[in-house]
Write an enzyme that holds these catalytic residues in place. Structure first.
Site, PDB file in Angstrom:
ATOM      1  N   ASN A  37      47.736 -58.375 -54.763  1.00  0.00           N
ATOM      2  CA  ASN A  37      46.758 -59.354 -54.534  1.00  0.00           C
ATOM      3  C   ASN A  37      45.700 -59.473 -55.777  1.00  0.00           C
ATOM      4  O   ASN A  37      46.212 -58.958 -56.955  1.00  0.00           O
ATOM      5  CB  ASN A  37      46.442 -58.203 -53.247  1.00  0.00           C
ATOM      6  N   GLU A  74      42.129 -60.323 -56.308  1.00  0.00           N
ATOM      7  CA  GLU A  74      40.471 -60.519 -55.950  1.00  0.00           C
ATOM      8  C   GLU A  74      39.466 -61.349 -56.450  1.00  0.00           C
ATOM      9  O   GLU A  74      40.386 -61.597 -57.717  1.00  0.00           O
ATOM     10  CB  GLU A  74      39.722 -59.449 -55.935  1.00  0.00           C
ATOM     11  N   ASN A  75      38.566 -61.468 -56.640  1.00  0.00           N
ATOM     12  CA  ASN A  75      37.152 -61.831 -56.604  1.00  0.00           C
ATOM     13  C   ASN A  75      36.076 -61.555 -57.246  1.00  0.00           C
ATOM     14  O   ASN A  75      35.672 -60.938 -55.814  1.00  0.00           O
ATOM     15  CB  ASN A  75      37.372 -63.976 -56.337  1.00  0.00           C
ATOM     16  N   SER A  76      35.172 -62.259 -58.096  1.00  0.00           N
ATOM     17  CA  SER A  76      33.753 -61.391 -57.374  1.00  0.00           C
ATOM     18  C   SER A  76      33.116 -62.313 -56.638  1.00  0.00           C
ATOM     19  O   SER A  76      32.072 -61.925 -56.007  1.00  0.00           O
ATOM     20  CB  SER A  76      33.015 -61.641 -59.042  1.00  0.00           C
ATOM     21  N   TYR A 115      33.810 -62.620 -53.100  1.00  0.00           N
ATOM     22  CA  TYR A 115      34.283 -61.835 -52.247  1.00  0.00           C
ATOM     23  C   TYR A 115      35.623 -61.786 -51.971  1.00  0.00           C
ATOM     24  O   TYR A 115      36.903 -62.162 -51.672  1.00  0.00           O
ATOM     25  CB  TYR A 115      34.489 -59.906 -51.743  1.00  0.00           C
ATOM     26  N   CYS A 132      45.962 -62.089 -51.166  1.00  0.00           N
ATOM     27  CA  CYS A 132      46.737 -61.098 -50.808  1.00  0.00           C
ATOM     28  C   CYS A 132      48.039 -61.228 -51.742  1.00  0.00           C
ATOM     29  O   CYS A 132      48.406 -62.558 -51.844  1.00  0.00           O
ATOM     30  CB  CYS A 132      47.265 -60.968 -49.087  1.00  0.00           C
ATOM     31  N   GLU A 144      50.999 -61.268 -50.845  1.00  0.00           N
ATOM     32  CA  GLU A 144      52.517 -61.581 -50.028  1.00  0.00           C
ATOM     33  C   GLU A 144      52.308 -63.329 -49.766  1.00  0.00           C
ATOM     34  O   GLU A 144      53.208 -63.607 -50.096  1.00  0.00           O
ATOM     35  CB  GLU A 144      51.948 -61.606 -48.251  1.00  0.00           C
ATOM     36  N   CYS A 147      48.207 -63.403 -43.307  1.00  0.00           N
ATOM     37  CA  CYS A 147      49.520 -63.783 -44.134  1.00  0.00           C
ATOM     38  C   CYS A 147      50.759 -64.069 -42.954  1.00  0.00           C
ATOM     39  O   CYS A 147      51.634 -64.480 -42.876  1.00  0.00           O
ATOM     40  CB  CYS A 147      49.904 -62.709 -45.070  1.00  0.00           C
TER      41      CYS A 147
HETATM   42  O1  LIG Z   1      49.121 -56.801 -46.486  1.00  0.00           O
HETATM   43  C1  LIG Z   1      47.837 -57.018 -47.355  1.00  0.00           C
HETATM   44  C2  LIG Z   1      46.528 -56.471 -46.993  1.00  0.00           C
HETATM   45  C3  LIG Z   1      45.366 -56.404 -47.411  1.00  0.00           C
HETATM   46  N1  LIG Z   1      45.681 -56.466 -49.754  1.00  0.00           N
HETATM   47  C4  LIG Z   1      44.666 -57.022 -50.224  1.00  0.00           C
HETATM   48  C5  LIG Z   1      43.768 -57.987 -49.333  1.00  0.00           C
HETATM   49  C6  LIG Z   1      42.469 -57.485 -50.853  1.00  0.00           C
HETATM   50  O2  LIG Z   1      42.248 -58.272 -52.418  1.00  0.00           O
HETATM   51  C7  LIG Z   1      43.237 -56.073 -50.335  1.00  0.00           C
HETATM   52  C8  LIG Z   1      42.536 -55.312 -49.813  1.00  0.00           C
HETATM   53  O3  LIG Z   1      41.769 -55.646 -48.170  1.00  0.00           O
HETATM   54  O4  LIG Z   1      43.616 -55.782 -50.256  1.00  0.00           O
HETATM   55  C9  LIG Z   1      47.304 -57.492 -49.676  1.00  0.00           C
HETATM   56  O5  LIG Z   1      47.239 -58.251 -50.022  1.00  0.00           O
HETATM   57  N2  LIG Z   1      48.068 -57.374 -48.323  1.00  0.00           N
HETATM   58 ZN   LIG Z   2      47.181 -60.908 -46.055  1.00  0.00          ZN
END
Ligand SMILES: O=c1ccn([C@H]2C[C@H](O)[C@@H](CO)O2)c(=O)[nH]1
Ligand SMILES: [Zn+2]
Length: 151
Positions: free
Chosen positions: A55, A57-59, A61, A66, A68, A103
């Protein structure tokens, strides 16, 4: 060990173990400074090539991607669209990590009859198909069905 159910994906126990391990290795590269929720994924394509993802992320949000989808988009952008299985890894000990709805829809774009390994940090896993995770889904074929006149 695997629960009996769903698609086998045609992978050997060793291949499944490798995929699960790789998903947990990919988790170590998670960029998750806001949620502190690390996720990794490992995608086994039809010819055995494995793509991993974490995963990101970004500031701002809502722009988080994800693990996947990172793995799937990496694969598609390298010319792979036939998938046998994807393993998903988190840090939660008590539950198998399930993919989010977005996903599931992205997985479904590439078929309903392939395998998702929902894992735990001890490398145990539960086996489900994409179709089981997203029943009664919308997909590419739905765009080509007959429509009412004038539309
Ligand atoms: O199956 C999942 C569930 C959550 N996240 C990530 C999204 C976010 O960055 C963090 C919290 O939701 O987890 C995934 O990558 N896959
Ligand atoms: Zn996802």
């Amino acid at each position: 060990m695997a629960e009996k159910s769903a698609a086998s994906a045609g992978l050997t126990d060793e291949q499944i173990h490798e995929l699960v391990q790789k998903s947990h290795q990919a988790k170590q590269r998670a960029y998750a400074p806001y949620s502190n929720f690390r996720v990794g994924a490992a995608l086994h394509t039809e010819d055995g090539t494995i793509f991993t993802g974490c995963n990101v992320e970004n500031s701002s949000y809502s722009l988080a991607c994800c693990a996947e989808r990172t793995a799937i988009f990496k694969a598609v952008s390298e010319g792979y669209k036939s998938f046998r299985a994807i393993a998903i890894a988190g840090d939660v000990e008590s539950e198998f990590l399930a993919p989010c709805g977005s996903c599931r829809q992205v997985m479904r774009e590439f078929g309903t009859d392939w395998t998702v390994y929902l894992t735990k940090p001890d490398l145990s896993y539960r086996t489900m198909t994409v179709g089981e995770l997203l029943p009664c889904s919308f997909g590419p074929d739905d765009l080509n069905k007959p429509k009412v006149k004038g539309q």
